[in-house]
Design a protein around this motif. Sequence first.
Motif, PDB file in Angstrom:
ATOM      1  N   GLU A  66      28.871  19.549  63.627  1.00  0.00           N
ATOM      2  CA  GLU A  66      28.356  18.202  63.904  1.00  0.00           C
ATOM      3  C   GLU A  66      27.373  18.281  65.073  1.00  0.00           C
ATOM      4  OE1 GLU A  66      29.000  15.629  62.165  1.00  0.00           O
ATOM      5  OE2 GLU A  66      30.842  16.040  61.077  1.00  0.00           O
ATOM      6  N   PRO A  67      26.284  17.520  65.185  1.00  0.00           N
ATOM      7  CA  PRO A  67      25.884  16.498  64.206  1.00  0.00           C
ATOM      8  C   PRO A  67      24.901  17.011  63.160  1.00  0.00           C
ATOM      9  CG  PRO A  67      24.532  16.308  66.149  1.00  0.00           C
ATOM     10  CD  PRO A  67      25.436  17.500  66.390  1.00  0.00           C
ATOM     11  N   ASP A  68      24.920  18.303  62.874  1.00  0.00           N
ATOM     12  CA  ASP A  68      23.958  18.863  61.933  1.00  0.00           C
ATOM     13  C   ASP A  68      24.292  18.544  60.481  1.00  0.00           C
ATOM     14  OD1 ASP A  68      22.673  19.921  64.075  1.00  0.00           O
ATOM     15  OD2 ASP A  68      23.526  21.921  63.870  1.00  0.00           O
ATOM     16  N   MET A  69      25.509  18.067  60.256  1.00  0.00           N
ATOM     17  CA  MET A  69      25.915  17.729  58.899  1.00  0.00           C
ATOM     18  C   MET A  69      26.965  16.629  58.961  1.00  0.00           C
ATOM     19  SD  MET A  69      28.209  21.148  58.209  1.00  0.00           S
ATOM     20  CE  MET A  69      27.818  21.147  56.489  1.00  0.00           C
ATOM     21  N   GLY A  70      27.073  15.877  57.872  1.00  0.00           N
ATOM     22  CA  GLY A  70      28.089  14.836  57.808  1.00  0.00           C
ATOM     23  C   GLY A  70      29.469  15.429  57.594  1.00  0.00           C
ATOM     24  N   ARG A  71      30.507  14.652  57.904  1.00  0.00           N
ATOM     25  CA  ARG A  71      31.866  15.186  57.758  1.00  0.00           C
ATOM     26  C   ARG A  71      32.205  15.449  56.298  1.00  0.00           C
ATOM     27  NH1 ARG A  71      37.452  14.425  57.848  1.00  0.00           N
ATOM     28  NH2 ARG A  71      38.445  15.812  59.360  1.00  0.00           N
ATOM     29  N   SER A  72      31.635  14.648  55.397  1.00  0.00           N
ATOM     30  CA  SER A  72      31.875  14.903  53.978  1.00  0.00           C
ATOM     31  C   SER A  72      31.301  16.251  53.580  1.00  0.00           C
ATOM     32  CB  SER A  72      31.255  13.791  53.120  1.00  0.00           C
ATOM     33  OG  SER A  72      31.431  14.055  51.744  1.00  0.00           O
ATOM     34  N   SER A  73      30.091  16.553  54.054  1.00  0.00           N
ATOM     35  CA  SER A  73      29.499  17.862  53.770  1.00  0.00           C
ATOM     36  C   SER A  73      30.390  18.978  54.303  1.00  0.00           C
ATOM     37  CB  SER A  73      28.113  17.971  54.408  1.00  0.00           C
ATOM     38  OG  SER A  73      27.201  17.061  53.859  1.00  0.00           O
ATOM     39  N   GLN A  98      23.888  16.898  50.461  1.00  0.00           N
ATOM     40  CA  GLN A  98      24.822  17.451  51.429  1.00  0.00           C
ATOM     41  C   GLN A  98      24.279  18.771  51.987  1.00  0.00           C
ATOM     42  OE1 GLN A  98      29.223  16.590  50.171  1.00  0.00           O
ATOM     43  NE2 GLN A  98      28.052  16.997  48.312  1.00  0.00           N
ATOM     44  N   VAL A  99      24.591  19.017  53.245  1.00  0.00           N
ATOM     45  CA  VAL A  99      24.143  20.231  53.927  1.00  0.00           C
ATOM     46  C   VAL A  99      25.168  21.332  53.676  1.00  0.00           C
ATOM     47  CG1 VAL A  99      23.607  21.239  56.175  1.00  0.00           C
ATOM     48  CG2 VAL A  99      22.930  18.870  55.674  1.00  0.00           C
ATOM     49  N   GLN A 100      24.676  22.534  53.416  1.00  0.00           N
ATOM     50  CA  GLN A 100      25.562  23.654  53.121  1.00  0.00           C
ATOM     51  C   GLN A 100      26.121  24.271  54.409  1.00  0.00           C
ATOM     52  OE1 GLN A 100      26.139  23.900  49.845  1.00  0.00           O
ATOM     53  NE2 GLN A 100      24.593  22.280  49.662  1.00  0.00           N
ATOM     54  N   LEU A 101      27.330  24.793  54.327  1.00  0.00           N
ATOM     55  CA  LEU A 101      27.924  25.481  55.470  1.00  0.00           C
ATOM     56  C   LEU A 101      27.163  26.755  55.795  1.00  0.00           C
ATOM     57  CD1 LEU A 101      31.786  25.337  54.798  1.00  0.00           C
ATOM     58  CD2 LEU A 101      30.452  23.888  56.330  1.00  0.00           C
TER      59      LEU A 101
END
Length: 326
Positions: free
Chosen positions: A270-277, A302-305
């Motif tokens: 966070e905050p580079d991606m949403g919690r759902s992602s 969605q942003v990838q891990l």
Amino acid sequence: MALNSPLHGVVPPVCTPLDGDGSVDTASLTRLVEHLVDGGVHGLFALGSTSEVAYLTDAQRRTALETVVRVAAGRVPVLAGAIDTTTARVVEHARAAAESGADALVATAPFYTRTHPVEIAGHFRRIRSAVDLPLFAYDIPVSVHSKLPAALVRGLAEDGTLAGLKDSSGDEGGLRRLIVELGGAAARTAAREAAGAAGSPGFSILTGAELTVDAALLAGADGVVPGIGNVDPAAYVRIYDAARAGEWALAAKEQERLVALFSLVDVGPEPDMGRSSSALGAFKAALQLLGVIACRDTAFPQVQLSDDSVEQVAERLRAAGLTPLR
């Protein structure tokens, strides 16, 4: 398989594996369904939030559901999410789910539009009258932006519109009050039969709060719909079996292990991606690491891990006694 008794036990919301091009990976989904059934689950919930239903096209939804139904092959019931904004669109999804062989439907209240409880009740009644499958309400105010009132749920349970409730509201006090008002599973079934609905599947209350399953079962819930149950379904089955046997210390010990494992949903930076992602990416990364699915991609946007985050997922798997392939 027909729902001829109240739904109970562990009913994971099945992840939807994707190929690198974004299409549904049916080979991986086949392995995932076998992984879940081998883990002893009591049902499968396809096309729910953890399935990334909101991101899937109608064609992708149908492919995913038909794959789950085919592989389940009647061993456990398959619930299909008919998730959309308005009644007409939900009914279309519900009819498609029935054609695909689903055993029951799951729907939220309407969203985007602002609705009144009377309109929400009408929404569920129209879905139930349009498609002759048991209907479960999905209470998820974080996504729908309205909480299903207990009186509404109680009324729809009593008149036979709803076969059950999946509670992901986070309002555990409200869930406890609803359980008290509706009684245990046996009492709910008896009330339905006394009202002239003999042979109906009764009313089931399932919690979506996967970190407090032991407490919900102690309070009288019938089961759980755990996202991380994709990763370790057998652990949730152990909690359920221990609870049914009255072995609450054993249930609590397994629950505490799963609380630690669930921390993998927070590996996303966070905050580079949403919690759902982060959460859905972590579930898929864990399944890939365990050799269940081929690709860990989540649906756009969605942003990838990152690789570092995936390594953190692997560390949490090892800590929980699960063995990643790398």
